[in-house]
Design a protein around this motif. Structure first.
Motif, PDB file in Angstrom:
ATOM      1  N   ALA A 139       0.807  -1.220   0.000  1.00  0.00           N
ATOM      2  CA  ALA A 139       0.000   0.000   0.000  1.00  0.00           C
ATOM      3  C   ALA A 139       0.839   1.269   0.000  1.00  0.00           C
TER       4      ALA A 139
ATOM      5  N   CYS B  44       1.817   1.979  -3.617  1.00  0.00           N
ATOM      6  CA  CYS B  44       0.740   2.027  -4.608  1.00  0.00           C
ATOM      7  C   CYS B  44       0.367   3.475  -4.936  1.00  0.00           C
TER       8      CYS B  44
ATOM      9  N   GLN C 132      -2.332   4.152  -6.660  1.00  0.00           N
ATOM     10  CA  GLN C 132      -3.791   4.094  -6.803  1.00  0.00           C
ATOM     11  C   GLN C 132      -4.240   4.440  -8.214  1.00  0.00           C
TER      12      GLN C 132
ATOM     13  N   GLY D 196      -5.155   2.233 -10.471  1.00  0.00           N
ATOM     14  CA  GLY D 196      -6.265   1.357 -10.830  1.00  0.00           C
ATOM     15  C   GLY D 196      -5.990   0.396 -11.961  1.00  0.00           C
TER      16      GLY D 196
ATOM     17  N   ASP E  12      -8.888   3.305   1.455  1.00  0.00           N
ATOM     18  CA  ASP E  12      -8.037   4.249   0.742  1.00  0.00           C
ATOM     19  C   ASP E  12      -6.911   3.555  -0.022  1.00  0.00           C
ATOM     20  N   ALA E  13      -7.089   2.260  -0.311  1.00  0.00           N
ATOM     21  CA  ALA E  13      -6.043   1.513  -1.008  1.00  0.00           C
ATOM     22  C   ALA E  13      -6.629   0.353  -1.802  1.00  0.00           C
ATOM     23  N   TYR E  14      -5.873  -0.100  -2.787  1.00  0.00           N
ATOM     24  CA  TYR E  14      -6.245  -1.311  -3.514  1.00  0.00           C
ATOM     25  C   TYR E  14      -5.752  -2.514  -2.720  1.00  0.00           C
TER      26      TYR E  14
ATOM     27  N   PHE F 292     -10.760  -1.684  -4.747  1.00  0.00           N
ATOM     28  CA  PHE F 292     -10.386  -0.506  -3.971  1.00  0.00           C
ATOM     29  C   PHE F 292     -11.211  -0.518  -2.695  1.00  0.00           C
TER      30      PHE F 292
END
Length: 64
Positions: A7, A10, A12, A14, A30-32, A27
């Protein structure tokens, strides 16, 4: 074994979510995150893990 997303690295973007053939990346908060129950490491579908191959930050999608 499944993959995981680091994280803190990342961005983000997508990209990984849309490339995952098993739908294991979502997602959340606040993270994938990668659902280890769904992650197949792209075995029998691709020669390489799709999340890691499309990620713009090296070593962000890694084996758990």
């Amino acid at each position: 074994m499944a993959f995981k997303i680091i994280a803190s690295q990342c961005t983000q973007c997508g990209s990984c979510e849309f490339e995952c053939p098993s739908g294991a990346i979502k997602f959340k908060g606040d993270a994938y995150v990668i659902d280890p129950e769904k992650c197949t490491e792209c075995k029998d579908a691709f020669d390489a893990q799709q999340c890691a191959s499309v990620c713009p930050v090296e070593m962000t999608c890694v084996p758990a």
